[in-house]
Design an enzyme around this catalytic site. Sequence first.
Site, PDB file in Angstrom:
ATOM      1  N   TYR A  91       0.827  -1.215   0.000  1.00  0.00           N
ATOM      2  CA  TYR A  91       0.000   0.000   0.000  1.00  0.00           C
ATOM      3  C   TYR A  91       0.862   1.266   0.000  1.00  0.00           C
ATOM      4  CZ  TYR A  91      -3.977  -3.053   1.133  1.00  0.00           C
ATOM      5  OH  TYR A  91      -4.944  -4.033   1.110  1.00  0.00           O
ATOM      6  N   LYS A 105       3.564 -15.400   2.207  1.00  0.00           N
ATOM      7  CA  LYS A 105       3.472 -16.170   0.969  1.00  0.00           C
ATOM      8  C   LYS A 105       4.919 -16.475   0.558  1.00  0.00           C
ATOM      9  CE  LYS A 105       0.969 -17.880  -2.381  1.00  0.00           C
ATOM     10  NZ  LYS A 105       0.131 -19.070  -2.201  1.00  0.00           N
ATOM     11  N   ASP A 108      -3.012 -18.242   1.735  1.00  0.00           N
ATOM     12  CA  ASP A 108      -4.186 -18.967   1.210  1.00  0.00           C
ATOM     13  C   ASP A 108      -4.659 -20.006   2.216  1.00  0.00           C
ATOM     14  OD1 ASP A 108      -1.668 -19.972   0.677  1.00  0.00           O
ATOM     15  OD2 ASP A 108      -2.205 -20.942  -1.204  1.00  0.00           O
ATOM     16  N   ASP A 147      -5.216  -6.801   5.963  1.00  0.00           N
ATOM     17  CA  ASP A 147      -6.440  -6.105   5.553  1.00  0.00           C
ATOM     18  C   ASP A 147      -7.534  -7.146   5.273  1.00  0.00           C
ATOM     19  OD1 ASP A 147      -8.159  -4.178   4.687  1.00  0.00           O
ATOM     20  OD2 ASP A 147      -7.024  -3.603   2.904  1.00  0.00           O
ATOM     21  N   ASP A 193     -10.696  -8.729   8.164  1.00  0.00           N
ATOM     22  CA  ASP A 193     -12.120  -8.661   7.826  1.00  0.00           C
ATOM     23  C   ASP A 193     -12.741 -10.052   7.878  1.00  0.00           C
ATOM     24  OD1 ASP A 193     -12.225  -5.965   7.458  1.00  0.00           O
ATOM     25  OD2 ASP A 193     -13.219  -6.087   5.503  1.00  0.00           O
TER      26      ASP A 193
END
Length: 358
Positions: free
Chosen positions: A142, A191, A223, A247, A251
């Site tokens: 970001y 990852k 994942d 992020d 959620d």
Amino acid sequence: MNYKIAVIPGDGIGPEVIEQTRRVLEVIGEKYGYTFDFTEVLAGGCAIDATGQCLPEETVEICKASDAVLLGAVGGPKWDHLPGAERPEMALLGLRGKLGLFANLRPAMLFEELADACPLKPELVSGGLDIVVVRELTGGIYFGEKGIKETDKGTAAYDVEEYSEMEVRRIARVAFDMAMKRNRKVTSVDKANVLESSRLWRRIVNEVAQDYPEVELNHFYVDNAAMQLVRGPKQFDVIVTSNIFGDILSDEASQVTGSIGMLPSASLATGNFGMYEPVHGSAPDIAGTDTANPMATILSAAMMLRYTFGLLEAADDIEAAVQKVLADGWRTADIAKPGEAVIGTKECGDRIVEAIRG
Ligand code: NAD
């Protein structure tokens, strides 16, 4: 003991949920002999109306001079016509940057009393759920280099995921310190099978783990973590991860708890300074109707007591009071089942205050 709190009520239901939270902190102060000095400051849409800026310099100065910041919510349809950079929500990004808030803590706590609201099978969450996602907040993709370029395949765009050792080390420390105050288990999510930045992430997290021999550490690819969160959420205690993975996972984790009106959050800087706010927004659809659930903000205040002030007993007391109110059957509209009686924002505050007084 005196604690200075900058309070940003903000817009929509922000002032309503903040009012109840201040009452809860006042009664906690009386019970334990602390004083909380509240200084109310402007940010968001109300700040645009009053000063032309969503984050006035005075607000930043008062926040910096305080021990912690308590925020309601910002934004609303009144300011939706403004261009991106001038919108009320930019105040949140400004506060994160100017206050150096690099660690975002999002607990996903499922109170047993609200198990019905959980979309997972009951046997997966029996006995409740208590996970914290620790998300790196000021680095990664970001904030990395980004751009658009012309190539022989047409226009291409890129965003760079970059992490430094320092950034990984400090967020890992937050996660391990937190695990030491909880169930002593950290799951680091990356990852590393594909990304170089993740391989550095994993190496540094392993190094930090050496300083915390009592904490069990495991590593999940993102994942797999996303899958395990809905398959077996009780296996997690503290999850630490990068900005973008956090992020998404925070959620996902929070949704297993059912209602957005129950979810607190904290953003921490070095030295225990933090900003505490509910996960929800300003809910303009219900603003001014005394129907908002103040529990997310009240639970955010409990996090403030625990993580910034180190007042663990008082923090437990607030959480126990919220649980008692739920156990006694009191529900705001967002967490009530069809046909159940509901209470308003203020009455919810009354019940929690009563439960704390005992
Ligand atoms: P929202 O979280 O405000 O509302 C989503 C839905 O949840 C609405 O139906 C609302 O009534 C309900 N809800 C939210 N909080 C509740 C509570 N405490 N009790 C009961 N019901 C509650 O999200 P949105 O509608 O997407 O956004 C509204 C405004 O808030 C927008 O301007 C958005 O940009 C802003 N926003 C601000 C923040 C923040 O300040 N941190 C976060 C998200 C959105």
